[in-house]
Scaffold this motif. Structure first.
Motif, PDB file in Angstrom:
ATOM      1  N   SER A  27       5.017  -9.158 -15.847  1.00  0.00           N
ATOM      2  CA  SER A  27       6.092  -9.636 -14.969  1.00  0.00           C
ATOM      3  C   SER A  27       7.370  -8.837 -15.175  1.00  0.00           C
ATOM      4  N   GLY A  28       7.239  -7.594 -15.646  1.00  0.00           N
ATOM      5  CA  GLY A  28       8.397  -6.748 -15.864  1.00  0.00           C
ATOM      6  C   GLY A  28       9.211  -6.557 -14.605  1.00  0.00           C
ATOM      7  N   GLN A  29      10.546  -6.521 -14.750  1.00  0.00           N
ATOM      8  CA  GLN A  29      11.450  -6.539 -13.603  1.00  0.00           C
ATOM      9  C   GLN A  29      12.201  -5.233 -13.366  1.00  0.00           C
ATOM     10  N   GLN A  30      11.907  -4.190 -14.112  1.00  0.00           N
ATOM     11  CA  GLN A  30      12.605  -2.928 -13.864  1.00  0.00           C
ATOM     12  C   GLN A  30      12.339  -2.483 -12.430  1.00  0.00           C
ATOM     13  N   ALA A  31      13.408  -2.143 -11.718  1.00  0.00           N
ATOM     14  CA  ALA A  31      13.300  -1.800 -10.296  1.00  0.00           C
ATOM     15  C   ALA A  31      12.905  -0.340 -10.119  1.00  0.00           C
ATOM     16  N   ALA A  32      12.217  -0.055  -9.006  1.00  0.00           N
ATOM     17  CA  ALA A  32      11.689   1.284  -8.747  1.00  0.00           C
ATOM     18  C   ALA A  32      12.377   1.915  -7.544  1.00  0.00           C
ATOM     19  N   PRO A  33      13.189   2.957  -7.746  1.00  0.00           N
ATOM     20  CA  PRO A  33      13.812   3.653  -6.611  1.00  0.00           C
ATOM     21  C   PRO A  33      12.815   4.611  -5.970  1.00  0.00           C
ATOM     22  N   SER A  52      10.143  -9.868  -8.999  1.00  0.00           N
ATOM     23  CA  SER A  52      10.752 -11.194  -9.096  1.00  0.00           C
ATOM     24  C   SER A  52      10.229 -11.962 -10.304  1.00  0.00           C
ATOM     25  N   ALA A  53      11.136 -12.347 -11.184  1.00  0.00           N
ATOM     26  CA  ALA A  53      10.766 -13.199 -12.312  1.00  0.00           C
ATOM     27  C   ALA A  53      10.420 -14.599 -11.832  1.00  0.00           C
ATOM     28  N   ALA A  54      11.104 -15.056 -10.789  1.00  0.00           N
ATOM     29  CA  ALA A  54      10.884 -16.420 -10.298  1.00  0.00           C
ATOM     30  C   ALA A  54       9.446 -16.637  -9.852  1.00  0.00           C
ATOM     31  N   LEU A  55       8.855 -15.588  -9.262  1.00  0.00           N
ATOM     32  CA  LEU A  55       7.471 -15.695  -8.807  1.00  0.00           C
ATOM     33  C   LEU A  55       6.494 -15.013  -9.759  1.00  0.00           C
ATOM     34  N   THR A  56       6.993 -14.704 -10.973  1.00  0.00           N
ATOM     35  CA  THR A  56       6.190 -13.988 -11.981  1.00  0.00           C
ATOM     36  C   THR A  56       5.466 -12.813 -11.338  1.00  0.00           C
ATOM     37  N   TYR A  57       6.214 -12.073 -10.547  1.00  0.00           N
ATOM     38  CA  TYR A  57       5.680 -10.923  -9.828  1.00  0.00           C
ATOM     39  C   TYR A  57       6.365  -9.689 -10.364  1.00  0.00           C
ATOM     40  N   GLY A  58       5.608  -8.819 -11.021  1.00  0.00           N
ATOM     41  CA  GLY A  58       6.229  -7.657 -11.617  1.00  0.00           C
ATOM     42  C   GLY A  58       5.210  -6.617 -12.017  1.00  0.00           C
ATOM     43  N   ALA A  59       5.640  -5.713 -12.877  1.00  0.00           N
ATOM     44  CA  ALA A  59       4.787  -4.636 -13.363  1.00  0.00           C
ATOM     45  C   ALA A  59       5.101  -4.380 -14.830  1.00  0.00           C
ATOM     46  N   ALA A  60       4.073  -4.107 -15.594  1.00  0.00           N
ATOM     47  CA  ALA A  60       4.239  -3.846 -17.027  1.00  0.00           C
ATOM     48  C   ALA A  60       4.630  -2.393 -17.235  1.00  0.00           C
ATOM     49  N   PHE A  61       5.712  -1.986 -16.570  1.00  0.00           N
ATOM     50  CA  PHE A  61       6.128  -0.593 -16.693  1.00  0.00           C
ATOM     51  C   PHE A  61       7.007  -0.354 -17.912  1.00  0.00           C
ATOM     52  N   SER A  62       8.130  -1.068 -18.017  1.00  0.00           N
ATOM     53  CA  SER A  62       9.086  -0.760 -19.085  1.00  0.00           C
ATOM     54  C   SER A  62       8.443  -0.883 -20.464  1.00  0.00           C
ATOM     55  N   THR A  76       0.828  -1.208   0.000  1.00  0.00           N
ATOM     56  CA  THR A  76       0.000   0.000   0.000  1.00  0.00           C
ATOM     57  C   THR A  76       0.858   1.252   0.000  1.00  0.00           C
ATOM     58  N   TYR A  77       1.978   1.198   0.688  1.00  0.00           N
ATOM     59  CA  TYR A  77       2.807   2.390   0.865  1.00  0.00           C
ATOM     60  C   TYR A  77       4.076   2.381   0.023  1.00  0.00           C
ATOM     61  N   ILE A  78       4.639   1.213  -0.239  1.00  0.00           N
ATOM     62  CA  ILE A  78       5.820   1.118  -1.111  1.00  0.00           C
ATOM     63  C   ILE A  78       5.309   0.691  -2.488  1.00  0.00           C
ATOM     64  N   VAL A  79       4.784   1.631  -3.228  1.00  0.00           N
ATOM     65  CA  VAL A  79       4.072   1.317  -4.468  1.00  0.00           C
ATOM     66  C   VAL A  79       5.025   1.038  -5.618  1.00  0.00           C
ATOM     67  N   GLY A  80       6.115   1.798  -5.706  1.00  0.00           N
ATOM     68  CA  GLY A  80       7.024   1.629  -6.837  1.00  0.00           C
ATOM     69  C   GLY A  80       6.314   1.904  -8.146  1.00  0.00           C
ATOM     70  N   PHE A  81       6.409   0.955  -9.077  1.00  0.00           N
ATOM     71  CA  PHE A  81       5.721   1.067 -10.362  1.00  0.00           C
ATOM     72  C   PHE A  81       4.347   0.408 -10.335  1.00  0.00           C
ATOM     73  N   GLY A  82       3.896  -0.033  -9.157  1.00  0.00           N
ATOM     74  CA  GLY A  82       2.654  -0.777  -9.083  1.00  0.00           C
ATOM     75  C   GLY A  82       2.904  -2.240  -9.407  1.00  0.00           C
ATOM     76  N   GLN A 133       6.418   2.438 -25.061  1.00  0.00           N
ATOM     77  CA  GLN A 133       5.360   2.760 -26.028  1.00  0.00           C
ATOM     78  C   GLN A 133       4.786   4.166 -25.826  1.00  0.00           C
ATOM     79  N   ASN A 134       5.153   4.803 -24.706  1.00  0.00           N
ATOM     80  CA  ASN A 134       4.550   6.084 -24.318  1.00  0.00           C
ATOM     81  C   ASN A 134       3.030   5.978 -24.290  1.00  0.00           C
ATOM     82  N   LEU A 135       2.540   4.873 -23.733  1.00  0.00           N
ATOM     83  CA  LEU A 135       1.102   4.631 -23.699  1.00  0.00           C
ATOM     84  C   LEU A 135       0.419   5.397 -22.571  1.00  0.00           C
ATOM     85  N   ARG A 136       0.985   5.363 -21.355  1.00  0.00           N
ATOM     86  CA  ARG A 136       0.347   6.034 -20.226  1.00  0.00           C
ATOM     87  C   ARG A 136       0.435   7.547 -20.389  1.00  0.00           C
TER      88      ARG A 136
END
Length: 595
Positions: free
Chosen positions: A417-423, A297-307, A56-62, A312-315
């Motif tokens: 499952s995108g893996q780009q990290a969010a600072p 994490s790719a291992a747990l197929t846990y990620g975000a479709a950010f990159s 809820t609080y460490i959202v990163g890229f969602g 695509q400059n979609l958002r």
């Protein structure tokens, strides 16, 4: 290399999945009764409850497609990257109504909408009401208490930024609790309480390096205190009608910043690539600058479709503004209004010559940051941006963003499952906070500037700033004169410039405009690149795009002919949803939003 600090949400997900597998347990104890009948006995109970609040609080890229919208800003859930689209830094394809008289979401939204939602606070208070029931040493329970207080301070800080006065809730409540129908708590009392619980969190949390892997520690809480102190201190100073003490919060900021100074360091490298590379990676392990980050994490197929969708400059389909581009200094440390090195604005190629290297690492010059693969939708956004009149997702100003661009077809193909990290927390902000707070306290000498602003400039090979010998900038002085009521001190102007440049598209600009009382910067006419027809032979002027007298693209010429108008009489705070006011007759709408 100093040990970094990160937040890795995998433990949270794993814990919740394990709980979800205990079907017999859940059948026996309904979810709404688990806490009362079977919880709060062990350390693991406290940890599991705290874990559930991290995302809820460490959202990163969602997560997943990360395509939700966050209110009241109307911005993609990845506010870290897209938060600036409502500011003078960016122009989305559809202009933002935030801050203007066109903003009316509070009239039609349901109760607990538009940011006026206390679900998170209630969940945090539920922990505070129950955690002492666990039969564990106080030193152990205090670790989780520190985490919860950290989140509560952050949550309330965000609410005060939006609404000013907000109800301070100390206990978990049900739908009929009388506290839900009381008047708002004054801003001063809320912010004093925020600092109090944040100080308690700092006391309770483990020191950096002694915390359990992937959990919050003292440095993160100090970072938050630095940010809160600077915001509240400057908001009070530049909104004197509040009649509140600014200096005590500015001192909170400097004290917290000093606790972190020299514990971290800026990442170094090639001046032409180091800044951009900082935002295009799958891991911040070993990074000396990033204090808090979210990893996938790719291992747990846990990620975000950010990159994928950023490429695509979609958002929002946005571009940076000329107003932002013009703020970058030339390589001699002088602004474009006075530097002999500035080559003019005849094209994007000429205006980007001899400029602060962060410019071309934030905004893509034509032919740079080309996509490594053309198999992804939107590949025609490079090497040239997609102007209106061209196929694909649009970049309405022509200034395509390079910052955050992760040129990895492998990661694009991972989709959700995108893996780009969010600072999330970056040491550079601490340096900027410290420089500004010290200035506002009358303590910004050359030593302070050398510890802060000049370290940021040195990383990219820019000349340092000398106190008392700040460059003249007639362009920026005119902007302050015309849109902020007067010219500011040259040293403060340069500190603010550095903040805008270093933190561009990291969701700090809106807060900066609000606390400086410079909301009318949003009124500055939105312009894009100098249009060169030979570079875009298929684009038709006065049909696809419209140009100023100087030949700059005007993205809102047709949709917003009179420009965006920030309403200073009310827009430094958001309105409370009318539905909530109807439910609680003790709630009073923020000034001038009643109409």
């Amino acid at each position: 290399m100093k040990k970094h600090i990160k937040i890795f949400i995998l433990g949270i997900v794993s814990g919740l999945l394990l709980l979800g597998c205990k079907k017999d347990f859940l059948d026996r104890y309904p979810l709404d009764n688990i806490v009362d009948q079977n919880f709060w006995k062990t350390e693991n109970d406290l940890k599991l409850y705290a874990n559930s609040l991290y995302p809820t609080y460490i959202v990163g890229f969602g997560t997943d497609f990360a395509d939700g919208t966050v209110q009241p800003w109307g911005v993609n859930v990845n506010t870290l990257v897209y938060g600036d689209v409502i500011t003078d830094n960016a122009a989305p394809l559809t202009y933002s109504k935030v801050g203007t008289d066109e903003y009316i979401s509070h009239l039609s939204g349901t109760n607990e909408s538009g940011g006026w939602n206390f679900t998170g606070i209630k969940q945090l208070n539920f922990f505070l009401d129950n955690y002492k029931r666990a039969d564990i040493p106080e030193a152990t329970s205090n670790i989780y208490l520190g985490e919860i207080l950290f989140f509560k301070a952050w949550d309330y800080f965000n609410k005060v930024k939006l609404f000013g006065d907000v109800p301070w809730l100390t206990h978990s409540l049900n739908v009929n609790s009388p506290e839900l129908y009381e008047a708002r708590t004054p801003r001063a009392a809320v912010m004093d309480s925020v600092v109090m619980i944040l100080n308690k969190a700092i006391t309770c949390l483990p020191a950096k390096g002694s915390e359990e892997s992937n959990r919050i520690n003292k440095d993160m809480a100090q970072f938050l205190k630095s940010r809160i102190g600077l915001f509240e201190g400057t908001f009070r100073k530049y909104h004197p009608e509040l009649g509140l003490d600014a200096n005590k919060f500015l001192k909170y900021s400097t004290e917290a910043s000093e606790a972190l100074l020299n514990k971290y360091s800026l990442v170094q490298g090639n001046a032409g690539t180091v800044y951009n590379n900082l935002f295009a990676t799958e891991s911040y392990r070993g990074n000396t600058e990033v204090i808090l980050w979210r990893e996938y994490s790719a291992a747990l197929t846990y990620g975000a479709a950010f990159s994928r969708y950023f490429a695509q400059n979609l958002r929002h389909q946005f571009g940076a503004t000329r107003n932002l581009v013009d703020e970058y200094l030339c390589t001699d440390g002088k602004p474009i209004s006075s530097s002999p090195l500035f080559q003019g604005k005849t094209s994007i190629q000429t205006e980007m010559q001899n400029r602060d290297p962060r410019l071309t690492q934030t905004i893509a010059n034509f032919g740079t940051y080309n996509l490594a693969s053309t198999t992804i939708q939107g590949a025609n956004n490079a090497p040239l941006p997609n102007l209106p009149g061209m196929s694909g997702n649009k970049c309405p100003t022509g200034y395509r963003l390079a910052k955050w661009f992760y040129n990895s077809p492998v990661d694009w193909d991972r989709v959700t499952s995108g893996q780009q990290a969010a600072p999330v927390f970056r040491y550079a902000e601490i340096l900027l906070n410290y420089a500004e707070a010290k200035y506002e306290l009358g303590e910004a000498n050359q030593s302070v500037i050398d510890q802060t602003i000049n370290k940021l400039r040195s990383r990219v090979g820019m000349p340092g700033l000398t106190v008392g010998a700040e460059p003249t900038d007639t362009r920026l002085d005119d902007i302050y004169r015309n849109y902020a009521g007067g010219v500011i001190n040259p040293l403060l102007r340069e500190i603010r410039r550095e903040r805008r440049v270093e933190m561009a598209f990291e969701n700090t600009r809106w807060d900066d405009l609000m606390r400086w009382k410079t909301g009318r910067f949003i009124d500055i006419p939105v312009e894009g690149i100098k249009f060169v027809q030979s570079q875009f032979p298929a684009v038709v002027v006065n049909r696809d795009i419209y140009l100023s007298a100087e030949g700059y693209i005007l993205p809102y010429f047709k949709t917003l002919p009179n420009g965006r108008k920030f309403n200073e009489s009310k827009a430094y705070l958001f309105p409370i949803p009318v539905a909530d006011i109807l439910l609680n007759n003790k709630l009073v709408q923020n000034p001038n939003w009643e109409k």
